[in-house]
Design a protein around this motif. Structure first.
Motif, PDB file in Angstrom:
ATOM      1  N   ALA A  30      64.465 -41.253 -65.938  1.00 43.95           N
ATOM      2  CA  ALA A  30      64.936 -42.367 -65.099  1.00 43.95           C
ATOM      3  C   ALA A  30      64.826 -42.017 -63.620  1.00 43.95           C
ATOM      4  N   ALA A  31      65.186 -40.790 -63.262  1.00 47.91           N
ATOM      5  CA  ALA A  31      65.116 -40.369 -61.863  1.00 47.91           C
ATOM      6  C   ALA A  31      63.666 -40.323 -61.384  1.00 47.91           C
ATOM      7  N   LEU A  32      62.770 -39.825 -62.212  1.00 49.04           N
ATOM      8  CA  LEU A  32      61.351 -39.799 -61.848  1.00 49.04           C
ATOM      9  C   LEU A  32      60.813 -41.218 -61.699  1.00 49.04           C
ATOM     10  N   SER A  33      61.226 -42.091 -62.584  1.00 42.75           N
ATOM     11  CA  SER A  33      60.826 -43.492 -62.485  1.00 42.75           C
ATOM     12  C   SER A  33      61.353 -44.119 -61.190  1.00 42.75           C
ATOM     13  N   ASP A  34      62.604 -43.821 -60.851  1.00 44.42           N
ATOM     14  CA  ASP A  34      63.185 -44.312 -59.599  1.00 44.42           C
ATOM     15  C   ASP A  34      62.355 -43.859 -58.401  1.00 44.42           C
ATOM     16  N   LEU A  35      61.934 -42.608 -58.422  1.00 45.04           N
ATOM     17  CA  LEU A  35      61.136 -42.083 -57.308  1.00 45.04           C
ATOM     18  C   LEU A  35      59.871 -42.911 -57.109  1.00 45.04           C
ATOM     19  N   CYS A  36      59.244 -43.298 -58.205  1.00 44.11           N
ATOM     20  CA  CYS A  36      58.005 -44.077 -58.104  1.00 44.11           C
ATOM     21  C   CYS A  36      58.223 -45.426 -57.440  1.00 44.11           C
ATOM     22  N   GLY A  37      59.419 -45.960 -57.548  1.00 44.59           N
ATOM     23  CA  GLY A  37      59.703 -47.257 -56.972  1.00 44.59           C
ATOM     24  C   GLY A  37      60.315 -47.221 -55.584  1.00 44.59           C
ATOM     25  N   ASP A  58      57.708 -28.021 -61.925  1.00 40.05           N
ATOM     26  CA  ASP A  58      56.361 -27.758 -61.419  1.00 40.05           C
ATOM     27  C   ASP A  58      56.469 -27.423 -59.932  1.00 40.05           C
ATOM     28  N   GLU A  59      55.990 -26.281 -59.529  1.00 39.99           N
ATOM     29  CA  GLU A  59      56.160 -25.790 -58.155  1.00 39.99           C
ATOM     30  C   GLU A  59      54.972 -26.084 -57.237  1.00 39.99           C
ATOM     31  N   ARG A  60      54.124 -26.992 -57.626  1.00 36.62           N
ATOM     32  CA  ARG A  60      52.945 -27.276 -56.792  1.00 36.62           C
ATOM     33  C   ARG A  60      53.346 -27.885 -55.445  1.00 36.62           C
ATOM     34  N   ASP A  61      52.437 -27.767 -54.501  1.00 38.68           N
ATOM     35  CA  ASP A  61      52.614 -28.380 -53.186  1.00 38.68           C
ATOM     36  C   ASP A  61      51.887 -29.722 -53.187  1.00 38.68           C
ATOM     37  N   PHE A  62      52.466 -30.673 -52.480  1.00 36.76           N
ATOM     38  CA  PHE A  62      51.880 -31.999 -52.369  1.00 36.76           C
ATOM     39  C   PHE A  62      51.544 -32.267 -50.909  1.00 36.76           C
ATOM     40  N   ALA A  63      50.424 -32.937 -50.678  1.00 35.57           N
ATOM     41  CA  ALA A  63      49.984 -33.232 -49.316  1.00 35.57           C
ATOM     42  C   ALA A  63      50.565 -34.534 -48.788  1.00 35.57           C
ATOM     43  N   SER A  64      51.038 -35.386 -49.715  1.00 35.45           N
ATOM     44  CA  SER A  64      51.573 -36.685 -49.301  1.00 35.45           C
ATOM     45  C   SER A  64      52.534 -37.200 -50.367  1.00 35.45           C
ATOM     46  N   ILE A  65      53.289 -38.205 -50.000  1.00 33.59           N
ATOM     47  CA  ILE A  65      54.201 -38.825 -50.961  1.00 33.59           C
ATOM     48  C   ILE A  65      53.402 -39.591 -52.008  1.00 33.59           C
ATOM     49  N   LYS A  66      52.280 -40.167 -51.615  1.00 37.19           N
ATOM     50  CA  LYS A  66      51.409 -40.827 -52.587  1.00 37.19           C
ATOM     51  C   LYS A  66      50.970 -39.836 -53.658  1.00 37.19           C
ATOM     52  N   GLU A  67      50.665 -38.624 -53.253  1.00 36.61           N
ATOM     53  CA  GLU A  67      50.276 -37.574 -54.196  1.00 36.61           C
ATOM     54  C   GLU A  67      51.442 -37.256 -55.144  1.00 36.61           C
ATOM     55  N   VAL A  68      52.660 -37.247 -54.620  1.00 36.60           N
ATOM     56  CA  VAL A  68      53.854 -37.016 -55.441  1.00 36.60           C
ATOM     57  C   VAL A  68      53.955 -38.119 -56.496  1.00 36.60           C
ATOM     58  N   LYS A  69      53.832 -39.368 -56.057  1.00 38.17           N
ATOM     59  CA  LYS A  69      53.942 -40.499 -56.993  1.00 38.17           C
ATOM     60  C   LYS A  69      52.827 -40.465 -58.035  1.00 38.17           C
ATOM     61  N   ASP A  70      51.611 -40.140 -57.624  1.00 37.39           N
ATOM     62  CA  ASP A  70      50.497 -40.033 -58.572  1.00 37.39           C
ATOM     63  C   ASP A  70      50.782 -38.944 -59.601  1.00 37.39           C
ATOM     64  N   PHE A  71      51.321 -37.818 -59.158  1.00 34.77           N
ATOM     65  CA  PHE A  71      51.675 -36.734 -60.077  1.00 34.77           C
ATOM     66  C   PHE A  71      52.701 -37.222 -61.097  1.00 34.77           C
ATOM     67  N   ILE A  72      53.736 -37.909 -60.622  1.00 38.07           N
ATOM     68  CA  ILE A  72      54.779 -38.406 -61.526  1.00 38.07           C
ATOM     69  C   ILE A  72      54.162 -39.332 -62.583  1.00 38.07           C
ATOM     70  N   LEU A  73      53.337 -40.242 -62.136  1.00 34.40           N
ATOM     71  CA  LEU A  73      52.753 -41.213 -63.061  1.00 34.40           C
ATOM     72  C   LEU A  73      51.748 -40.598 -64.019  1.00 34.40           C
ATOM     73  N   ASN A  74      50.996 -39.608 -63.565  1.00 37.36           N
ATOM     74  CA  ASN A  74      49.912 -39.053 -64.378  1.00 37.36           C
ATOM     75  C   ASN A  74      50.266 -37.787 -65.150  1.00 37.36           C
ATOM     76  N   GLU A  75      51.230 -37.028 -64.689  1.00 37.14           N
ATOM     77  CA  GLU A  75      51.489 -35.714 -65.269  1.00 37.14           C
ATOM     78  C   GLU A  75      52.844 -35.579 -65.961  1.00 37.14           C
ATOM     79  N   THR A  76      53.671 -36.608 -65.917  1.00 33.85           N
ATOM     80  CA  THR A  76      54.968 -36.515 -66.562  1.00 33.85           C
ATOM     81  C   THR A  76      55.076 -37.583 -67.634  1.00 33.85           C
ATOM     82  N   GLU A  77      56.200 -37.617 -68.321  1.00 27.03           N
ATOM     83  CA  GLU A  77      56.373 -38.586 -69.398  1.00 27.03           C
ATOM     84  C   GLU A  77      56.906 -39.914 -68.907  1.00 27.03           C
ATOM     85  N   VAL A  78      56.828 -40.173 -67.598  1.00 30.11           N
ATOM     86  CA  VAL A  78      57.229 -41.464 -67.026  1.00 30.11           C
ATOM     87  C   VAL A  78      56.017 -42.386 -67.065  1.00 30.11           C
ATOM     88  N   ARG A  79      56.090 -43.444 -67.806  1.00 30.95           N
ATOM     89  CA  ARG A  79      54.974 -44.407 -67.891  1.00 30.95           C
ATOM     90  C   ARG A  79      55.499 -45.763 -68.180  1.00 30.95           C
TER      91      ARG A  79
END
Length: 79
Positions: A30-37, A58-79
């Protein structure tokens, strides 16, 4: 920008402690989903990165918030 950390806001939205967001799978999703919105300009990139690192482990570095949101949508169980 808000004075509260992004993780504080997410916990308040769900009526729980920050640790519950990490320990409880449905709250984590739910929190990851909230972040996307959320508005990308509400918090600095560092807080977005902290939140995603805390919630996913996941300890990766992100270059932008868009990259963070893309990671959430593509790499986690939030869909």
């Amino acid at each position: 920008m808000s004075e509260l950390h992004l993780l504080d806001i997410l916990a308040a939205r769900h009526g729980c402690f920050i640790s519950d967001l990490n320990l409880t799978p449905f709250l984590r999703r739910a929190a990851l989903s909230d972040l996307c919105g959320m508005d990308e300009n509400s918090y600095p990139l560092s807080q977005w990165q902290d939140a995603v690192r805390y919630l996913t482990g996941d300890e990766r570095d992100f270059a932008s918030i868009k990259e963070v949101k893309d990671f959430i949508l593509n790499e986690t169980e939030v869909r």
